[in-house]
Write a protein that holds these residues in place. Structure first.
Motif, PDB file in Angstrom:
ATOM      1  N   ASN A  49      -0.063  50.539 -76.609  1.00 45.47           N
ATOM      2  CA  ASN A  49       0.423  51.922 -76.515  1.00 45.47           C
ATOM      3  C   ASN A  49      -0.481  52.795 -75.648  1.00 45.47           C
ATOM      4  OD1 ASN A  49       2.570  51.230 -78.139  1.00 45.47           O
ATOM      5  ND2 ASN A  49       1.631  51.983 -80.013  1.00 45.47           N
ATOM      6  N   GLN A  50      -0.981  52.222 -74.578  1.00 43.94           N
ATOM      7  CA  GLN A  50      -1.845  52.955 -73.660  1.00 43.94           C
ATOM      8  C   GLN A  50      -1.793  52.289 -72.286  1.00 43.94           C
ATOM      9  OE1 GLN A  50      -6.296  54.795 -73.756  1.00 43.94           O
ATOM     10  NE2 GLN A  50      -6.211  52.640 -74.285  1.00 43.94           N
ATOM     11  N   ILE A  51      -1.801  53.123 -71.241  1.00 38.76           N
ATOM     12  CA  ILE A  51      -1.873  52.622 -69.876  1.00 38.76           C
ATOM     13  C   ILE A  51      -3.052  53.291 -69.183  1.00 38.76           C
ATOM     14  CG2 ILE A  51      -0.703  52.462 -67.648  1.00 38.76           C
ATOM     15  CD1 ILE A  51       1.947  52.445 -69.122  1.00 38.76           C
ATOM     16  N   LEU A  52      -3.919  52.488 -68.574  1.00 40.21           N
ATOM     17  CA  LEU A  52      -5.084  52.984 -67.847  1.00 40.21           C
ATOM     18  C   LEU A  52      -4.835  52.822 -66.354  1.00 40.21           C
ATOM     19  CD1 LEU A  52      -7.781  51.248 -70.076  1.00 40.21           C
ATOM     20  CD2 LEU A  52      -6.995  53.604 -70.237  1.00 40.21           C
ATOM     21  N   LEU A  53      -5.170  53.860 -65.585  1.00 43.14           N
ATOM     22  CA  LEU A  53      -4.916  53.853 -64.152  1.00 43.14           C
ATOM     23  C   LEU A  53      -6.189  54.163 -63.377  1.00 43.14           C
ATOM     24  CD1 LEU A  53      -2.435  55.699 -65.687  1.00 43.14           C
ATOM     25  CD2 LEU A  53      -1.350  55.108 -63.538  1.00 43.14           C
ATOM     26  N   ASN A  54      -6.337  53.502 -62.244  1.00 46.16           N
ATOM     27  CA  ASN A  54      -7.482  53.691 -61.356  1.00 46.16           C
ATOM     28  C   ASN A  54      -6.929  53.979 -59.964  1.00 46.16           C
ATOM     29  OD1 ASN A  54      -9.590  53.373 -59.565  1.00 46.16           O
ATOM     30  ND2 ASN A  54     -10.110  51.293 -60.178  1.00 46.16           N
ATOM     31  N   ALA A  55      -7.231  55.168 -59.432  1.00 46.38           N
ATOM     32  CA  ALA A  55      -6.711  55.569 -58.125  1.00 46.38           C
ATOM     33  C   ALA A  55      -7.832  56.145 -57.266  1.00 46.38           C
ATOM     34  CB  ALA A  55      -5.587  56.592 -58.285  1.00 46.38           C
ATOM     35  N   THR A  56      -7.606  56.181 -55.961  1.00 51.20           N
ATOM     36  CA  THR A  56      -8.544  56.776 -55.008  1.00 51.20           C
ATOM     37  C   THR A  56      -7.845  57.907 -54.269  1.00 51.20           C
ATOM     38  OG1 THR A  56      -9.703  54.674 -54.696  1.00 51.20           O
ATOM     39  CG2 THR A  56     -10.017  56.359 -53.011  1.00 51.20           C
ATOM     40  N   PHE A  57      -8.491  59.083 -54.240  1.00 51.01           N
ATOM     41  CA  PHE A  57      -7.902  60.253 -53.594  1.00 51.01           C
ATOM     42  C   PHE A  57      -8.747  60.674 -52.400  1.00 51.01           C
ATOM     43  CE2 PHE A  57      -7.368  65.018 -53.490  1.00 51.01           C
ATOM     44  CZ  PHE A  57      -6.108  64.988 -52.892  1.00 51.01           C
ATOM     45  N   GLU A  58      -8.065  60.883 -51.270  1.00 49.59           N
ATOM     46  CA  GLU A  58      -8.696  61.406 -50.060  1.00 49.59           C
ATOM     47  C   GLU A  58      -8.065  62.767 -49.767  1.00 49.59           C
ATOM     48  OE1 GLU A  58      -9.025  58.209 -46.916  1.00 49.59           O
ATOM     49  OE2 GLU A  58      -7.771  57.186 -48.402  1.00 49.59           O
ATOM     50  N   PRO A  59      -8.763  63.866 -50.094  1.00 48.39           N
ATOM     51  CA  PRO A  59      -8.176  65.205 -49.926  1.00 48.39           C
ATOM     52  C   PRO A  59      -7.858  65.510 -48.467  1.00 48.39           C
ATOM     53  CG  PRO A  59     -10.196  65.272 -51.249  1.00 48.39           C
ATOM     54  CD  PRO A  59     -10.125  63.914 -50.627  1.00 48.39           C
ATOM     55  N   GLY A  60      -6.824  66.352 -48.279  1.00 49.01           N
ATOM     56  CA  GLY A  60      -6.512  66.829 -46.944  1.00 49.01           C
ATOM     57  C   GLY A  60      -7.632  67.693 -46.394  1.00 49.01           C
ATOM     58  N   LYS A  61      -7.634  67.901 -45.107  1.00 51.06           N
ATOM     59  CA  LYS A  61      -8.727  68.586 -44.421  1.00 51.06           C
ATOM     60  C   LYS A  61      -8.986  69.980 -44.971  1.00 51.06           C
ATOM     61  CE  LYS A  61     -10.232  69.990 -39.792  1.00 51.06           C
ATOM     62  NZ  LYS A  61      -9.880  70.008 -38.338  1.00 51.06           N
TER      63      LYS A  61
END
Length: 280
Positions: free
Chosen positions: A74-86
């Motif tokens: 009953n749980q989902i773990l997520l790993n993401a990478t974010f590159e912000p706009g300029k």
């Protein structure tokens, strides 16, 4: 050393659309323990529970890559990478809370998030999505939409990902300890401890009540035969009526034959005798 934040928020639909934030400000080396335990500890084999995604989408805010997800009870773990706009003013205090649909339905009851700055232009975004339930299918079709900015406003062009993930190995390794024990609280209310579910990723105690409860009303402790114990202090509701609850401890897998489960009131006193789980 820089500081980071861990934030949890309940869906706006719950409890009169109020948002509950639990914000913990700690040193990076402390708050990342669970994250690194899950994702980077080479001595622990979580690969069977992970699905590598590696997909990238982009909008006016920047590029988001969903690296991998992990299915738990009953749980989902997520790993993401974010590159912000300029031109985007982004820092570690900003979070994206994903909306998750499993087989076309939404089961989310609480969202947790943590942003870690890796460089001037790159952030790692960790998310934990707690669910009221998960379908029993071995293969799950998961629709992930990063459409919420800090729990305060919607993202006009959300980052969306469709993932097919297996929970077959998790189902095989999951241990269920039936309890069905009634416990009377100090205010006279009665709860029923239904079960304890343990996986290599976490252990969760499930309980319910006839009337609405406050999450501060009850804590638990699980104790092994050798006397080692683990506290369970942060309960969260599984329904809008606040009558079904879960309380989870990450990084605990119950592998022994039997344990004792001890309900504890908010003032620290034990509520009745210990409940034996397992060993049958």
């Amino acid at each position: 050393m820089s500081n980071d934040l861990i934030v949890e928020v309940q869906p706006k639909e719950n409890r009169g659309r109020k948002i509950w934030f639990v914000v913990v400000l700690l040193l990076l080396v402390v708050i990342c323990v669970i994250v690194f335990y899950f994702l980077f500890n080479k001595d622990l084999n979580f690969e069977a529970y992970k699905t590598v995604v590696g997909k990238t989408t982009e909008n006016s805010l920047g590029r988001l890559t969903l690296n991998e997800i992990m299915i738990d009870d009953n749980q989902i773990l997520l790993n993401a990478t974010f590159e912000p706009g300029k031109d985007l003013n982004f820092d570690y205090q900003i979070f994206f809370f994903p909306q998750v649909f499993v087989n076309g339905k939404e089961f989310t009851v609480r969202n947790g998030g943590q942003s870690i700055q890796q460089s001037d232009k790159t952030y790692t975004i960790y998310s934990s999505v707690k669910l009221s339930e998960l379908p029993e299918d071995k293969i799950l079709n998961i629709d992930i939409r990063y459409n919420d900015w800090n729990g305060e406003k919607k993202i006009d062009e959300p980052w969306e990902f469709q993932v097919e993930a297996s929970q077959a190995q998790l189902q095989e390794d999951r241990k269920v300890f039936p309890v069905e024990k009634k416990v009377k609280l100090l205010d006279g209310q009665e709860i029923t401890i239904e079960k304890v579910v343990s996986t290599p990723i976490s252990t969760t105690i499930y309980f319910d009540s006839e009337n609405s409860l406050l999450n501060e009303a009850l804590h638990f402790k699980i104790q092994s035969a050798t006397g080692k114990s683990w506290p369970f202090n942060l309960a969260y509701p599984l329904n809008e009526e606040y009558t079904k609850w879960g309380v989870r401890l990450d990084a605990l897998y119950l592998t022994e034959k039997s344990y004792e489960l001890i309900p504890i009131a908010a003032n620290g006193s034990e509520l009745g005798s210990a409940v034996k789980i397992g060993g049958k």
